[in-house]
Enzyme design. Structure first.
Site, PDB file in Angstrom:
ATOM      1  N   LYS A 195       0.845  -1.198   0.000  1.00  0.00           N
ATOM      2  CA  LYS A 195       0.000   0.000   0.000  1.00  0.00           C
ATOM      3  C   LYS A 195       0.883   1.252   0.000  1.00  0.00           C
ATOM      4  O   LYS A 195       1.583   1.532   0.968  1.00  0.00           O
ATOM      5  CB  LYS A 195      -0.914   0.056   1.222  1.00  0.00           C
ATOM      6  CG  LYS A 195      -1.945   1.171   1.052  1.00  0.00           C
ATOM      7  CD  LYS A 195      -2.556   1.645   2.345  1.00  0.00           C
ATOM      8  CE  LYS A 195      -1.809   2.745   3.019  1.00  0.00           C
ATOM      9  NZ  LYS A 195      -1.827   4.045   2.327  1.00  0.00           N
ATOM     10  N   GLU A 269      10.088   0.596  10.534  1.00  0.00           N
ATOM     11  CA  GLU A 269      11.070   1.662  10.305  1.00  0.00           C
ATOM     12  C   GLU A 269      10.339   2.963  10.610  1.00  0.00           C
ATOM     13  O   GLU A 269       9.511   3.391   9.823  1.00  0.00           O
ATOM     14  CB  GLU A 269      11.538   1.673   8.846  1.00  0.00           C
ATOM     15  CG  GLU A 269      12.158   0.389   8.369  1.00  0.00           C
ATOM     16  CD  GLU A 269      13.577   0.199   8.853  1.00  0.00           C
ATOM     17  OE1 GLU A 269      14.197   1.189   9.282  1.00  0.00           O
ATOM     18  OE2 GLU A 269      14.045  -0.941   8.819  1.00  0.00           O
ATOM     19  N   CYS A 303      13.351  10.467   7.457  1.00  0.00           N
ATOM     20  CA  CYS A 303      13.316   9.944   8.829  1.00  0.00           C
ATOM     21  C   CYS A 303      14.686  10.072   9.505  1.00  0.00           C
ATOM     22  O   CYS A 303      14.770  10.252  10.710  1.00  0.00           O
ATOM     23  CB  CYS A 303      12.819   8.510   8.848  1.00  0.00           C
ATOM     24  SG  CYS A 303      13.608   7.491   7.605  1.00  0.00           S
TER      25      CYS A 303
HETATM   26  P1  NDP Z   1       1.856   7.619   8.731  1.00  0.00           P
HETATM   27  O1  NDP Z   1       2.645   6.798   9.660  1.00  0.00           O
HETATM   28  O2  NDP Z   1       0.438   7.879   9.038  1.00  0.00           O
HETATM   29  O3  NDP Z   1       1.884   6.944   7.268  1.00  0.00           O
HETATM   30  C1  NDP Z   1       2.713   5.909   6.815  1.00  0.00           C
HETATM   31  C2  NDP Z   1       1.903   4.886   6.035  1.00  0.00           C
HETATM   32  O4  NDP Z   1       1.007   4.185   6.903  1.00  0.00           O
HETATM   33  C3  NDP Z   1       1.000   5.484   4.970  1.00  0.00           C
HETATM   34  O5  NDP Z   1       0.899   4.622   3.869  1.00  0.00           O
HETATM   35  C4  NDP Z   1      -0.310   5.601   5.700  1.00  0.00           C
HETATM   36  O6  NDP Z   1      -1.406   5.769   4.874  1.00  0.00           O
HETATM   37  C5  NDP Z   1      -0.341   4.303   6.465  1.00  0.00           C
HETATM   38  N1  NDP Z   1      -1.223   4.284   7.626  1.00  0.00           N
HETATM   39  C6  NDP Z   1      -1.762   5.340   8.312  1.00  0.00           C
HETATM   40  N2  NDP Z   1      -2.507   4.887   9.355  1.00  0.00           N
HETATM   41  C7  NDP Z   1      -2.415   3.530   9.334  1.00  0.00           C
HETATM   42  C8  NDP Z   1      -2.936   2.486  10.159  1.00  0.00           C
HETATM   43  N3  NDP Z   1      -3.707   2.754  11.235  1.00  0.00           N
HETATM   44  N4  NDP Z   1      -2.646   1.203   9.863  1.00  0.00           N
HETATM   45  C9  NDP Z   1      -1.859   0.914   8.813  1.00  0.00           C
HETATM   46  N5  NDP Z   1      -1.334   1.843   7.987  1.00  0.00           N
HETATM   47  C10 NDP Z   1      -1.596   3.149   8.248  1.00  0.00           C
HETATM   48  O7  NDP Z   1       2.588   8.962   8.461  1.00  0.00           O
HETATM   49  P2  NDP Z   1       1.919  10.339   7.973  1.00  0.00           P
HETATM   50  O8  NDP Z   1       1.940  10.334   6.511  1.00  0.00           O
HETATM   51  O9  NDP Z   1       0.590  10.575   8.598  1.00  0.00           O
HETATM   52  O10 NDP Z   1       2.938  11.396   8.560  1.00  0.00           O
HETATM   53  C11 NDP Z   1       2.837  11.800   9.914  1.00  0.00           C
HETATM   54  C12 NDP Z   1       4.187  12.011  10.511  1.00  0.00           C
HETATM   55  O11 NDP Z   1       4.882  10.777  10.520  1.00  0.00           O
HETATM   56  C13 NDP Z   1       5.088  12.944   9.728  1.00  0.00           C
HETATM   57  O12 NDP Z   1       4.851  14.255  10.045  1.00  0.00           O
HETATM   58  C14 NDP Z   1       6.441  12.464  10.125  1.00  0.00           C
HETATM   59  O13 NDP Z   1       6.816  13.069  11.330  1.00  0.00           O
HETATM   60  C15 NDP Z   1       6.255  10.984  10.342  1.00  0.00           C
HETATM   61  N6  NDP Z   1       6.691  10.182   9.181  1.00  0.00           N
HETATM   62  C16 NDP Z   1       7.823   9.471   9.305  1.00  0.00           C
HETATM   63  C17 NDP Z   1       8.274   8.738   8.235  1.00  0.00           C
HETATM   64  C18 NDP Z   1       9.514   7.952   8.328  1.00  0.00           C
HETATM   65  O14 NDP Z   1      10.059   7.538   7.300  1.00  0.00           O
HETATM   66  N7  NDP Z   1      10.015   7.676   9.504  1.00  0.00           N
HETATM   67  C19 NDP Z   1       7.591   8.714   6.954  1.00  0.00           C
HETATM   68  C20 NDP Z   1       6.362   9.464   6.954  1.00  0.00           C
HETATM   69  C21 NDP Z   1       5.962  10.170   8.037  1.00  0.00           C
HETATM   70  P3  NDP Z   1      -1.824   7.289   4.490  1.00  0.00           P
HETATM   71  O15 NDP Z   1      -0.747   7.782   3.608  1.00  0.00           O
HETATM   72  O16 NDP Z   1      -3.074   7.142   3.815  1.00  0.00           O
HETATM   73  O17 NDP Z   1      -1.908   8.054   5.786  1.00  0.00           O
END
Ligand code: NDP
Length: 491
Positions: A195, A269, A303
């Site tokens: 996804k 991660e 990240c």
């Molecule tokens: P999320 O953790 O929400 O998103 C990562 C992935 O998980 C996306 O594909 C998301 O879908 C999906 N997802 C969201 N909720 C669920 C759930 N309950 N169960 C399974 N999968 C889920 O990150 P965000 O995009 O909301 O970003 C929020 C914050 O997270 C950022 O501001 C940043 O600080 C941090 N972040 C960290 C990352 C890293 O690489 N360490 C990467 C991205 C964000 P969808 O896109 O539809 O929300």
């Protein structure tokens, strides 16, 4: 001589040295009006869709499927069938051929992918062209090499595939994360349901065309788009054997809670708040480049970004002066312009989060520096920012901002640097700048971070394992270590 001087004075010298715009053409990319889900090698019509946009100007790009639990179920069914129908028992040397093909196709179509990545995600084209695409191809090449050598990689442990892997990826490196997840899974004989992030599905959907060109057996890779609900449906599907997640710590914890007691394998991660530590014997100009690359690369949507800068007190003033001067030369603007250094913020929600945290920094008493910068009127933008006078307790020193915002702190001794650097719930990466090799080793042994860079930052290689300590998650991606989460062992 006097005459020569005179003629030199008459040479016309340009007064304005700003860059002319150098936009990359987007004609190479074809975006469909509507996409369904890629299941069993076919496009499954989506009952519901949402609009994906270009963050640089909010232009609608396409309608993309909002995956339901039923869609996820079909994708998992297709992956299970492909697993049983021969993929898992295919000799490693045959699986490798498909991975090599995918790698070569990504290289051949790299400009098309790079343009689409920058359009849908907002990152500068020079990054998607020179970092994301070469690394994505390199991951497939690298894991293709392991596919027929698993017995040698894990001697006397009889490795076998896990089954169906559910993979959930974020929006900061959309195609590269596809490669990080899919390549090791396939090399080990698993099948996949992936996804992509809600805001950046387009390169993952274009990747389906690469799978078709590579003639990968149907159902080996399935892609279901949608928001967090789709991700949650994948986590909850009983027929998935392993979940690999990259994203926020908050969602990672939620997934861990849901999987507790199910026996499913899990790798996480998650976030980071990396320390980039500069000692007074470091080459300052190089360090400044490393600091800039560490935090403003990909608008800070990284990240492992070096978001906390620790400077030894004796060089604090010259270093900050150099850094602020360098900041004023960064070009912020159109991601498709080849001269752009800092592109668009990925989404309105992320921009709001950055603004809120920056406001908290000002309120708590930190000093803000932002270079003069004209931002485009439409789209999501944030000026590269440096905070000085930051206390460790401030939110900007504790929380992941995930934007182009740097917090500068100071230290006096190596021991103090280690203590402050480790004073965070995260532990993903760190950087050390010094000319002393012994000090680098001393620091690397003490820093609680999965990756420690020395006199460089944000360097990636498929052969090098990447992953975190503490709230940055567990499990490793890349290298030999990246195979292990996709294998079971008959020991
Ligand atoms: P999320 O953790 O929400 O998103 C990562 C992935 O998980 C996306 O594909 C998301 O879908 C999906 N997802 C969201 N909720 C669920 C759930 N309950 N169960 C399974 N999968 C889920 O990150 P965000 O995009 O909301 O970003 C929020 C914050 O997270 C950022 O501001 C940043 O600080 C941090 N972040 C960290 C990352 C890293 O690489 N360490 C990467 C991205 C964000 P969808 O896109 O539809 O929300």
């Amino acid at each position: 001589m006097a005459e020569l001087d005179k003629s030199q004075h008459e040479v016309a010298v340009a007064g304005d040295w700003t860059y002319a715009s150098a936009p990359e053409s987007r004609d190479i990319v074809h975006i469909a009006d509507r996409y369904g889900h890629f299941v069993g090698g076919e496009w499954l019509e989506a009952a519901e869709t949402y609009e994906t946009i270009a963050p640089r100007d909010e232009e609608p790009l396409s309608a993309v499927g909002q995956g339901t639990a039923a869609d996820v179920g079909r994708a998992v069914g297709a992956a299970r069938a492909a697993y049983a129908d021969g993929w898992s028992s295919l000799p490693g040397s045959e699986r490798a051929k498909y991975l090599f093909r995918i790698a070569r196709l990504l290289q051949e179509r790299s400009r098309e992918f790079a343009v689409l990545e920058s359009l849908n995600g907002g990152k500068p084209i020079k990054e998607s062209r020179d970092v994301d695409l070469p690394l994505a191809a390199a991951h497939f090449f690298y894991y293709a090499g392991w596919a027929d050598k698993l017995e040698y990689a894990f001697p006397n442990r009889r490795p076998r595939p896990v089954g169906v892997a559910g993979q959930i990826i974020p929006w900061n490196f959309p195609l590269l994360m596809v490669a990080w997840k899919v390549a090791p899974a396939l090399a080990c004989g698993n099948t996949v349901v992936l996804k992509p992030a809600e805001t950046t599905p387009l390169t993952a959907l274009l990747f389906c065309d690469v799978l078709r060109q590579a003639e990968l057996p149907v159902g080996v890779v399935n892609i279901v788009t949608g928001d967090g609900h789709t991700g949650a449906a994948l986590v909850e599907n009983d027929d998935v054997d392993k979940i690999a997640f990259t994203g926020s710590t908050e969602v990672g914890k939620e997934i861990q809670r849901r999987l507790a007691g199910t026996g499913k394998k899990l790798t996480l991660e998650l976030g980071g708040k990396a320390a980039n530590i500069v000692f007074d014997d470091a080459a300052l100009d190089q360090a400044v480049e490393g600091i800039v690359n560490g935090i403003y690369f990909n608008q800070g949507h990284v990240c492992c970004a070096g978001s906390r800068l620790f400077v030894q007190e004796s060089i604090y003033e010259p270093l900050v002066a150099k850094l602020e001067r360098r900041l004023s030369t960064l070009r912020v603007g159109d991601p498709l312009d080849k001269n752009t250094d800092v592109g668009a913020i990925n989404s309105a929600a992320q921009l709001e989060k950055i603004r809120e945290l920056v406001a908290s920094g000002v309120e708590e008493g930190a000093e803000i520096y932002q270079p003069p910068c004209v931002l485009p009127e439409k789209g999501y933008w944030f000026v590269p920012t440096v905070f000085t006078n930051v206390a460790q307790s401030y939110r900007i020193a504790q929380e992941e901002i995930f934007g182009p915002v740097l917090s500068v702190l100071t230290f006096r001794t190596p021991e103090e640097a280690v203590e402050k650097a480790n004073n965070t719930p995260y532990g993903l990466s760190a950087g050390v700048w010094t000319e002393k090799g012994s000090r680098i080793l001393w620091m690397a042994q003490r820093l609680r971070a999965g990756v420690v860079w020395a006199n460089t930052f944000n360097r990636f290689d498929p052969s090098s394992p990447f992953g975190g300590y503490k709230e940055s998650g567990f499990g490793r991606e890349g290298g030999l270590h990246g195979l292990e989460p996709y294998l079971e062992f008959d020991e």
